[in-house]
Design a protein around this motif. Structure first.
Motif, short mmCIF file in Angstrom:
data_model
loop_
_atom_site.label_atom_id
_atom_site.label_comp_id
_atom_site.label_asym_id
_atom_site.label_seq_id
_atom_site.Cartn_x
_atom_site.Cartn_y
_atom_site.Cartn_z
N VAL A 79 36.14 33.12 41.36
CA VAL A 79 35.42 34.37 41.09
C VAL A 79 36.13 35.51 41.81
CG1 VAL A 79 33.20 35.56 41.22
CG2 VAL A 79 33.25 33.07 41.00
N TRP A 80 36.27 36.65 41.12
CA TRP A 80 36.87 37.83 41.72
C TRP A 80 36.17 39.07 41.22
CZ3 TRP A 80 39.03 34.88 37.93
CH2 TRP A 80 39.33 35.51 36.73
N ALA A 81 36.37 40.14 41.95
CA ALA A 81 35.79 41.44 41.58
C ALA A 81 36.78 42.18 40.70
CB ALA A 81 35.47 42.26 42.82
N GLU A 82 36.30 42.77 39.63
CA GLU A 82 37.16 43.54 38.74
C GLU A 82 37.73 44.77 39.45
OE1 GLU A 82 37.24 43.57 34.85
OE2 GLU A 82 37.00 41.42 35.13
N ASP A 83 36.90 45.42 40.25
CA ASP A 83 37.32 46.61 41.00
C ASP A 83 36.86 46.45 42.45
OD1 ASP A 83 38.03 49.08 41.94
OD2 ASP A 83 36.60 50.21 40.71
N PRO A 84 37.77 45.99 43.33
CA PRO A 84 37.38 45.76 44.73
C PRO A 84 36.82 47.00 45.43
CG PRO A 84 39.48 44.73 44.28
CD PRO A 84 39.13 45.55 43.07
N ALA A 85 37.13 48.19 44.96
CA ALA A 85 36.60 49.40 45.58
C ALA A 85 35.08 49.50 45.44
CB ALA A 85 37.26 50.63 44.98
N LYS A 86 34.52 48.85 44.42
CA LYS A 86 33.07 48.89 44.21
C LYS A 86 32.32 47.90 45.09
CE LYS A 86 33.00 50.87 39.68
NZ LYS A 86 32.37 50.89 38.38
N LEU A 87 33.04 47.16 45.94
CA LEU A 87 32.40 46.19 46.81
C LEU A 87 31.85 46.83 48.08
CD1 LEU A 87 34.85 43.18 46.56
CD2 LEU A 87 32.68 43.50 45.37
N GLN A 88 32.08 48.11 48.24
CA GLN A 88 31.61 48.78 49.45
C GLN A 88 30.09 48.63 49.56
OE1 GLN A 88 32.78 52.85 49.78
NE2 GLN A 88 31.68 53.16 51.68
N GLY A 89 29.64 48.17 50.72
CA GLY A 89 28.22 47.97 50.96
C GLY A 89 27.73 46.56 50.67
N PHE A 90 28.55 45.72 50.07
CA PHE A 90 28.16 44.34 49.80
C PHE A 90 28.20 43.54 51.10
CE2 PHE A 90 28.59 45.42 45.44
CZ PHE A 90 27.96 44.43 44.71
#
Length: 130
Positions: free
Chosen positions: A82-93
């Motif tokens: 599993v990976w994030a499409e846009d790692p910049a949107k992980l802020q706050g996770f």
């Protein structure tokens, strides 16, 4: 002639109603709506191992790649990356968010080992001290 026109009008109405129902219940549309509203949605074709699944949570999109293998009883999905499409949107996770996602994935694939790709992998490894 009037009967043929009536039949065509009725067929057109049935076709338009069918298309409307397909649009309303389309899982891809529901997924896109969940991304826009920053809510949770799991989009997967469980019957097709070759298709990746997608999860959205709080506006971030995650993609999961399934790998088929053998268990004691049958062929099943045994590994998932599993990976994030846009790692910049992980802020706050937080780790709790990723544990929630793992729990949701395990509901469909209980025998699968779930592996995260960077940067999530580093966060999850820091949890166990590995």
């Amino acid at each position: 002639m009037a009967i043929i026109i009536r039949f065509i009008v009725i067929a057109l109405i049935i076709y338009l109603f069918y298309r409307l129902l397909r649009y309303v219940f389309d899982p891809k549309r529901k997924f896109d709506a969940a991304v826009e509203s920053k809510s949770y949605y799991f989009f997967d074709d469980v019957q097709n191992v070759r298709k990746n699944f997608f999860i959205t949570l709080r506006g971030a999109i995650f993609e999961g790649e399934k790998y088929l293998g053998t268990t004691d009883d049958a062929f099943e999905v045994v590994s998932i990356f599993v990976w994030a499409e846009d790692p910049a949107k992980l802020q706050g996770f937080t780790k709790e968010d990723f544990r929630f996602l793992e729990k949701e994935i395990r509901m469909n694939y209980p025998n699968a080992a779930i592996n995260w790709k960077n940067p999530i992998e580093q966060l999850m490894k820091s949890e166990t001290g590995a």
